[in-house]
Design an enzyme around this catalytic site. Structure first.
Site, PDB file in Angstrom:
ATOM      1  N   CYS A  70      63.904 -36.994  25.930  1.00  0.00           N
ATOM      2  CA  CYS A  70      64.530 -35.689  26.163  1.00  0.00           C
ATOM      3  C   CYS A  70      64.048 -34.627  25.181  1.00  0.00           C
ATOM      4  O   CYS A  70      64.169 -33.429  25.452  1.00  0.00           O
ATOM      5  CB  CYS A  70      66.047 -35.812  26.103  1.00  0.00           C
ATOM      6  SG  CYS A  70      66.748 -36.908  27.352  1.00  0.00           S
ATOM      7  N   HIS A 107      68.547 -28.489  25.105  1.00  0.00           N
ATOM      8  CA  HIS A 107      68.408 -29.579  26.057  1.00  0.00           C
ATOM      9  C   HIS A 107      69.725 -29.704  26.815  1.00  0.00           C
ATOM     10  O   HIS A 107      70.800 -29.730  26.226  1.00  0.00           O
ATOM     11  CB  HIS A 107      68.089 -30.884  25.327  1.00  0.00           C
ATOM     12  CG  HIS A 107      68.207 -32.102  26.173  1.00  0.00           C
ATOM     13  ND1 HIS A 107      67.648 -32.190  27.431  1.00  0.00           N
ATOM     14  CD2 HIS A 107      68.850 -33.288  25.959  1.00  0.00           C
ATOM     15  CE1 HIS A 107      67.925 -33.372  27.945  1.00  0.00           C
ATOM     16  NE2 HIS A 107      68.658 -34.053  27.067  1.00  0.00           N
ATOM     17  N   ASN A 139      70.980 -33.713  33.680  1.00  0.00           N
ATOM     18  CA  ASN A 139      70.068 -33.941  32.564  1.00  0.00           C
ATOM     19  C   ASN A 139      68.691 -34.268  33.131  1.00  0.00           C
ATOM     20  O   ASN A 139      68.469 -35.357  33.655  1.00  0.00           O
ATOM     21  CB  ASN A 139      70.591 -35.091  31.703  1.00  0.00           C
ATOM     22  CG  ASN A 139      69.725 -35.374  30.490  1.00  0.00           C
ATOM     23  OD1 ASN A 139      68.602 -34.902  30.388  1.00  0.00           O
ATOM     24  ND2 ASN A 139      70.244 -36.168  29.564  1.00  0.00           N
TER      25      ASN A 139
END
Length: 324
Positions: free
Chosen positions: A114, A251, A281
């Protein structure tokens, strides 16, 4: 006068299929309220059968080039941040290079889960500052729907697919924090935390890709602490604080993490770009997606000071401060 890596254009791509939270109710002990209250996610996009990470990355790259007013022949390098490549090798970046018709320059992937786009952005900046490239196409692209355990409600409801891209261009700056472009970066990792977020398979272990495994509560605590620390460290390198920031573009993992981190950096939520309610996500794709959407919404404007920060498996985390 010095060289700065300036954002010339930005773009994104989302798969056609939209999956609302309610779709999981038929197969899991969960609900729209449960997912939304714990994550802030309301829907996400899943790639179509046969649609690959390189397909999405190429479409995002094409949008970014169009936004920048550039042709593929103007690009010297491509960096793709991804944890879900089409194949073990070659890299997604070389596949994008081929699909764009780019026959010069070089291309490679970055894998920091990520945090991948932050790491890719820092690497692209280094290439530009060292004179290795004048223009770099930086892409985050993921098909996390291909590595989900659909019986695990703690993970499978969180992730989505998509891609975002931006073009960095070498331009001249004065050396002041008022310059456009990347002003600082802070990168970190600590392999002791591997068990908090990983995929239980791979080439040299099981020979299969495996599924995502996550220790959610432990990861939450690490994320808030480390994201705030890295954002503050990147700002401190150039003598700035949260009060100077126009937008945090984090993020997009969990709304509670985003809210807690913004509070630690002393930036109000009305100066945070939030897109996870629509995308879930998307791992390395989440920051470039948010940058592209934020600009399209009219939130992010030229001259704004941005902080991008992310944490992912490894653990790996980092932040980049840039002026749009």
């Amino acid at each position: 006068m010095i060289v700065r890596s300036v954002v010339k254009g930005v773009g994104h791509y989302l798969p056609e299929r939209v999956v609302p939270n309610a779709e999981f109710e038929a197969t899991l002990d969960t609900s729209d309220d449960w997912i939304t209250s714990r994550s802030g996610i309301e829907r996400r996009h899943f790639a179509a059968e046969g649609e690959t990470t390189s397909d999405m990355a190429t479409k995002a790259a094409t949008a970014a080039l169009e936004n920048a007013g550039l042709a593929v022949d103007d690009i010297d390098a491509i960096i793709v941040a991804t944890s879900t490549p089409d194949l073990t090798f070659p890299s997604v970046a070389t596949m994008v290079q081929g699909k764009l018709g780019m026959t010069r320059g070089f291309a490679f992937d970055v894998q920091a889960v990520c945090a991948g786009f932050v790491f890719a952005l820092a690497n692209a900046n280094a290439l530009i500052l060292s004179g290795q490239a004048k223009r770099v196409l930086v892409i985050g692209a993921e098909t996390f729907s291909r590595i989900m355990d659909w019986t695990d409600r703690s993970t499978c409801v969180l992730f989505g697919d998509g891609a975002g891209a931006l073009v960095l261009e070498a331009q001249t700056g004065t050396g002041a924090v008022s310059d456009r472009g990347i002003l600082s970066a802070d990168l970190n990792s600590d392999g002791r935390y591997r068990e908090m977020l990983y995929v239980d398979g791979g080439v040299s272990t099981t020979g299969q890709s495996g599924k995502v495994r996550m220790q959610g509560n432990a990861l939450f605590r690490q994320a808030v602490e480390k994201l705030a620390q890295t954002a503050e460290a990147a700002l401190d390198k150039i003598g700035l604080t949260g009060a100077d920031v126009d937008w945090i573009v984090p993020h997009q993992a969990n709304l509670r993490i985003i809210t807690a981190t913004a509070a630690r950096v002393d930036v109000p939520m009305d100066r945070v770009v939030v897109t996870l309610q629509d995308h879930g996500n998307t791992s390395a794709a989440s920051i470039p997606l948010a940058l592209s959407v934020g600009q399209a919404r009219g939130q992010i404007k030229q001259g704004d000071l941005l902080v991008t920060e992310a944490i992912g498996g490894g653990l790996a985390w980092g932040a980049v401060v840039l002026r749009w």
